[in-house]
Design a protein around this motif. Structure first.
Motif, PDB file in Angstrom:
ATOM      1  N   THR A   1      48.050  -8.499 -68.610  1.00 57.38           N
ATOM      2  CA  THR A   1      49.416  -8.016 -68.465  1.00 57.38           C
ATOM      3  C   THR A   1      49.390  -6.493 -68.572  1.00 57.38           C
ATOM      4  O   THR A   1      48.360  -5.889 -68.881  1.00 57.38           O
ATOM      5  CB  THR A   1      50.355  -8.577 -69.549  1.00 57.38           C
ATOM      6  N   LEU A   2      50.538  -5.881 -68.374  1.00 59.95           N
ATOM      7  CA  LEU A   2      50.611  -4.418 -68.390  1.00 59.95           C
ATOM      8  C   LEU A   2      50.387  -3.817 -69.770  1.00 59.95           C
ATOM      9  O   LEU A   2      50.120  -2.618 -69.880  1.00 59.95           O
ATOM     10  CB  LEU A   2      51.961  -3.959 -67.843  1.00 59.95           C
ATOM     11  N   VAL A   3      50.458  -4.639 -70.821  1.00 59.51           N
ATOM     12  CA  VAL A   3      50.181  -4.073 -72.145  1.00 59.51           C
ATOM     13  C   VAL A   3      48.746  -3.565 -72.230  1.00 59.51           C
ATOM     14  O   VAL A   3      48.455  -2.591 -72.940  1.00 59.51           O
ATOM     15  CB  VAL A   3      50.479  -5.107 -73.258  1.00 59.51           C
ATOM     16  N   SER A   4      47.832  -4.201 -71.484  1.00 62.88           N
ATOM     17  CA  SER A   4      46.433  -3.752 -71.493  1.00 62.88           C
ATOM     18  C   SER A   4      46.296  -2.352 -70.909  1.00 62.88           C
ATOM     19  O   SER A   4      45.480  -1.551 -71.365  1.00 62.88           O
ATOM     20  CB  SER A   4      45.549  -4.729 -70.713  1.00 62.88           C
ATOM     21  N   LEU A   5      47.111  -2.055 -69.886  1.00 64.24           N
ATOM     22  CA  LEU A   5      47.083  -0.725 -69.291  1.00 64.24           C
ATOM     23  C   LEU A   5      47.447   0.337 -70.321  1.00 64.24           C
ATOM     24  O   LEU A   5      46.764   1.360 -70.454  1.00 64.24           O
ATOM     25  CB  LEU A   5      48.061  -0.665 -68.116  1.00 64.24           C
ATOM     26  N   PHE A   6      48.509   0.097 -71.066  1.00 62.22           N
ATOM     27  CA  PHE A   6      48.967   1.090 -72.035  1.00 62.22           C
ATOM     28  C   PHE A   6      48.072   1.113 -73.277  1.00 62.22           C
ATOM     29  O   PHE A   6      47.888   2.165 -73.891  1.00 62.22           O
ATOM     30  CB  PHE A   6      50.421   0.807 -72.408  1.00 62.22           C
ATOM     31  N   THR A   7      47.500  -0.033 -73.639  1.00 64.43           N
ATOM     32  CA  THR A   7      46.575  -0.070 -74.774  1.00 64.43           C
ATOM     33  C   THR A   7      45.316   0.729 -74.471  1.00 64.43           C
ATOM     34  O   THR A   7      44.765   1.411 -75.351  1.00 64.43           O
ATOM     35  CB  THR A   7      46.210  -1.524 -75.122  1.00 64.43           C
ATOM     36  N   ASP A   8      44.852   0.669 -73.221  1.00 65.79           N
ATOM     37  CA  ASP A   8      43.660   1.438 -72.836  1.00 65.79           C
ATOM     38  C   ASP A   8      43.844   2.920 -73.101  1.00 65.79           C
ATOM     39  O   ASP A   8      42.892   3.629 -73.446  1.00 65.79           O
ATOM     40  CB  ASP A   8      43.347   1.222 -71.347  1.00 65.79           C
ATOM     41  N   ALA A   9      45.061   3.411 -72.924  1.00 66.31           N
ATOM     42  CA  ALA A   9      45.319   4.838 -73.121  1.00 66.31           C
ATOM     43  C   ALA A   9      45.165   5.246 -74.584  1.00 66.31           C
ATOM     44  O   ALA A   9      44.990   6.431 -74.888  1.00 66.31           O
ATOM     45  CB  ALA A   9      46.724   5.179 -72.644  1.00 66.31           C
ATOM     46  N   LEU A  10      45.204   4.258 -75.477  1.00 68.43           N
ATOM     47  CA  LEU A  10      45.099   4.547 -76.903  1.00 68.43           C
ATOM     48  C   LEU A  10      43.675   4.392 -77.426  1.00 68.43           C
ATOM     49  O   LEU A  10      43.413   4.678 -78.594  1.00 68.43           O
ATOM     50  CB  LEU A  10      46.039   3.609 -77.689  1.00 68.43           C
ATOM     51  N   ARG A  11      42.775   3.953 -76.556  1.00 69.85           N
ATOM     52  CA  ARG A  11      41.399   3.756 -76.983  1.00 69.85           C
ATOM     53  C   ARG A  11      40.685   5.090 -77.169  1.00 69.85           C
ATOM     54  O   ARG A  11      41.025   6.093 -76.546  1.00 69.85           O
ATOM     55  CB  ARG A  11      40.631   2.905 -75.960  1.00 69.85           C
ATOM     56  N   ARG A  12      39.714   5.090 -78.006  1.00 67.18           N
ATOM     57  CA  ARG A  12      38.920   6.300 -78.242  1.00 67.18           C
ATOM     58  C   ARG A  12      37.953   6.520 -77.083  1.00 67.18           C
ATOM     59  O   ARG A  12      37.614   5.610 -76.345  1.00 67.18           O
ATOM     60  CB  ARG A  12      38.144   6.174 -79.549  1.00 67.18           C
ATOM     61  N   ALA A  13      37.524   7.747 -76.938  1.00 66.31           N
ATOM     62  CA  ALA A  13      36.571   8.090 -75.878  1.00 66.31           C
ATOM     63  C   ALA A  13      35.322   7.222 -75.998  1.00 66.31           C
ATOM     64  O   ALA A  13      34.776   7.048 -77.088  1.00 66.31           O
ATOM     65  CB  ALA A  13      36.203   9.564 -75.962  1.00 66.31           C
ATOM     66  N   GLY A  14      34.903   6.664 -74.861  1.00 66.80           N
ATOM     67  CA  GLY A  14      33.698   5.840 -74.841  1.00 66.80           C
ATOM     68  C   GLY A  14      33.983   4.357 -74.920  1.00 66.80           C
ATOM     69  O   GLY A  14      33.120   3.545 -74.580  1.00 66.80           O
ATOM     70  N   GLU A  15      35.173   3.976 -75.374  1.00 69.71           N
ATOM     71  CA  GLU A  15      35.528   2.562 -75.447  1.00 69.71           C
ATOM     72  C   GLU A  15      35.875   2.034 -74.056  1.00 69.71           C
ATOM     73  O   GLU A  15      36.483   2.736 -73.252  1.00 69.71           O
ATOM     74  CB  GLU A  15      36.707   2.347 -76.393  1.00 69.71           C
ATOM     75  N   ASP A  16      35.483   0.805 -73.779  1.00 66.32           N
ATOM     76  CA  ASP A  16      35.713   0.218 -72.460  1.00 66.32           C
ATOM     77  C   ASP A  16      37.192  -0.098 -72.247  1.00 66.32           C
ATOM     78  O   ASP A  16      37.891  -0.568 -73.150  1.00 66.32           O
ATOM     79  CB  ASP A  16      34.899  -1.071 -72.302  1.00 66.32           C
TER      80      ASP A  16
ATOM     81  N   ASP B   1      54.018  -7.538 -76.547  1.00 63.48           N
ATOM     82  CA  ASP B   1      53.291  -6.528 -77.319  1.00 63.48           C
ATOM     83  C   ASP B   1      53.612  -5.104 -76.895  1.00 63.48           C
ATOM     84  O   ASP B   1      53.232  -4.148 -77.580  1.00 63.48           O
ATOM     85  CB  ASP B   1      51.778  -6.763 -77.195  1.00 63.48           C
ATOM     86  N   LEU B   2      54.310  -4.934 -75.771  1.00 67.69           N
ATOM     87  CA  LEU B   2      54.694  -3.585 -75.339  1.00 67.69           C
ATOM     88  C   LEU B   2      55.609  -2.902 -76.357  1.00 67.69           C
ATOM     89  O   LEU B   2      55.658  -1.668 -76.427  1.00 67.69           O
ATOM     90  CB  LEU B   2      55.408  -3.650 -73.986  1.00 67.69           C
ATOM     91  N   ILE B   3      56.322  -3.696 -77.156  1.00 62.81           N
ATOM     92  CA  ILE B   3      57.213  -3.130 -78.165  1.00 62.81           C
ATOM     93  C   ILE B   3      56.421  -2.271 -79.139  1.00 62.81           C
ATOM     94  O   ILE B   3      56.808  -1.142 -79.475  1.00 62.81           O
ATOM     95  CB  ILE B   3      57.947  -4.253 -78.920  1.00 62.81           C
ATOM     96  N   ASP B   4      55.282  -2.784 -79.603  1.00 59.28           N
ATOM     97  CA  ASP B   4      54.464  -2.039 -80.567  1.00 59.28           C
ATOM     98  C   ASP B   4      53.729  -0.881 -79.910  1.00 59.28           C
ATOM     99  O   ASP B   4      53.585   0.192 -80.504  1.00 59.28           O
ATOM    100  CB  ASP B   4      53.452  -2.979 -81.227  1.00 59.28           C
ATOM    101  N   VAL B   5      53.280  -1.084 -78.677  1.00 60.84           N
ATOM    102  CA  VAL B   5      52.463  -0.073 -78.002  1.00 60.84           C
ATOM    103  C   VAL B   5      53.270   1.175 -77.673  1.00 60.84           C
ATOM    104  O   VAL B   5      52.775   2.299 -77.784  1.00 60.84           O
ATOM    105  CB  VAL B   5      51.832  -0.660 -76.727  1.00 60.84           C
ATOM    106  N   GLN B   6      54.538   1.004 -77.288  1.00 60.39           N
ATOM    107  CA  GLN B   6      55.321   2.152 -76.846  1.00 60.39           C
ATOM    108  C   GLN B   6      55.391   3.247 -77.899  1.00 60.39           C
ATOM    109  O   GLN B   6      55.271   4.433 -77.582  1.00 60.39           O
ATOM    110  CB  GLN B   6      56.736   1.716 -76.459  1.00 60.39           C
ATOM    111  N   ASP B   7      55.588   2.857 -79.155  1.00 59.55           N
ATOM    112  CA  ASP B   7      55.720   3.854 -80.213  1.00 59.55           C
ATOM    113  C   ASP B   7      54.424   4.621 -80.449  1.00 59.55           C
ATOM    114  O   ASP B   7      54.446   5.744 -80.950  1.00 59.55           O
ATOM    115  CB  ASP B   7      56.161   3.184 -81.518  1.00 59.55           C
TER     116      ASP B   7
END
Length: 348
Positions: free
Chosen positions: A126-141, A171-177
């Motif tokens: 789902t689209l939550v994965s797209l926004f979660t990826d932006a929060l990953r640290r450098a080097g994380e897949d 889960d987009l509710i938590d990711v947005q903040d």
């Protein structure tokens, strides 16, 4: 003496089989539009061959991206989005992508049902994965897979065959903040409002229309939807509370558009859940129509009714007439879709 053939805006409109207003919008928004050979008192004139070449380039498919937004929930925003998508597909032969950015996931479950949505959510498709990826640290897949997440030929209505979906997640509710604190990337290249545009760019122009169902707020996820939008509509119940935030939407969208150097057009206000016996509804509609500051009001008003309310549920039917019923719902949404096409053409 030159034998160059010249044409004015009216002739360009005739050549393209569009209105003169559409041609004026092309001149404003499309930097490929030819430069006038001269500006006469009657208006600009252009080289005929340059115009023909430009029109040939415009024949390439370019999606119209329209966001649906209102700051108040429960106003028929998702019902309007899904109704437009299904009628654009089945009645007008258009290919439509629905992007569900609303954490309530209503558009997603209406189109694919809760069971299928849970499977996708559990698999991270789902689209939550797209926004979660932006929060990953450098080097994380990264985990977002556009092809796996894109659900093709959705809708429980059998005659609707050309609607695709990018599903949402609770889960987009938590990711947005958390997006406001995302890493900036090298040379500050990572912009939290540009994530969706960069992700869907490869498939965007596979469609005639892209409808973005935005959350009932003006946060980062909503701004991602507006970032790819050519215009927006505001579905609303015609009462004080539902229409109160329209000026705020206008000013915020205008400021955001100025900031990114783009134009996001106001297609108009869509009246939903209309009750003909309500004095409040009649008064509110008159106020909206008469206002010079608010967006235009669509001529087609969606009435309150059982068939339209039931259309927000996942239920298998053969035709749109069966889903929206013959009296009221079907005719209204078909008229709204036709009006929507005309409004979108005006900003093309």
């Amino acid at each position: 003496m030159s034998s160059q053939e010249l044409v004015g805006l009216a002739e360009v409109a005739d050549l393209a089989n569009v209105s003169r207003t559409v041609v004026s919008n092309w001149r404003t928004r499309d930097n490929r539009f030819p430069t006038p050979v001269a500006d006469l008192r009657s208006g600009p004139v252009f080289d005929f061959d340059d115009i023909v070449k430009y029109l040939m380039r415009r024949k390439k498919a370019v999606a119209q991206v329209i966001a649906t937004i209102n700051l108040k929930g429960g106003v028929g925003k998702t019902t309007t989005t899904i109704g437009l998508a299904e009628f654009l597909s089945a009645e007008f032969g258009k290919k439509v992508l629905v992007i569900d950015l609303d954490p309530q996931t209503n558009a997603t479950t209406v189109l694919i049902g809760e069971d299928r949505w849970r499977e996708l959510n559990d698999r991270g498709q789902t689209l939550v994965s797209l926004f979660t990826d932006a929060l990953r640290r450098a080097g994380e897949d990264a985990s977002f897979d556009l092809d796996a997440s894109l659900q093709r030929q959705v809708s429980p209505v059998k005659e609707v065959r050309t609607v695709d979906l990018l599903p949402s997640s609770l889960d987009l509710i938590d990711v947005q903040d958390r997006l406001a604190s995302m890493p900036s990337g090298q040379f500050y290249s990572d912009n939290p409002t540009d994530l969706l545009r960069r992700a869907v760019k490869p498939v965007l122009n596979n469609y005639d229309y892209v409808l973005v169902d935005c959350p009932p707020n003006l946060g980062i996820v909503t701004l991602n939807g507006l970032r790819i939008a050519d215009g927006y509509i505001i579905p609303t119940i015609p009462d004080v509370l539902s229409t109160y935030g329209i000026p705020q939407i206008q000013s915020r969208v205008m400021s955001f558009a100025d900031n990114i150097g783009e134009t996001i057009h106001e297609l108009g206000i869509v009246i939903t859940k209309y009750r003909s016996a309500s004095t409040v509804h009649a008064t509110t509609i008159n106020r909206l129509v008469d206002s010079e500051d608010l967006p235009p009001v669509f001529d087609t008003w969606v009435p309150e009714g059982n068939a339209i309310a039931a259309s927000a549920e996942y239920s298998t039917t053969a035709t749109l007439r069966q889903k929206y019923q013959y009296q009221g719902g079907y005719e209204v949404f078909r008229a709204l879709a036709k009006e929507f096409i005309s409004a979108a053409d005006e900003i093309a």
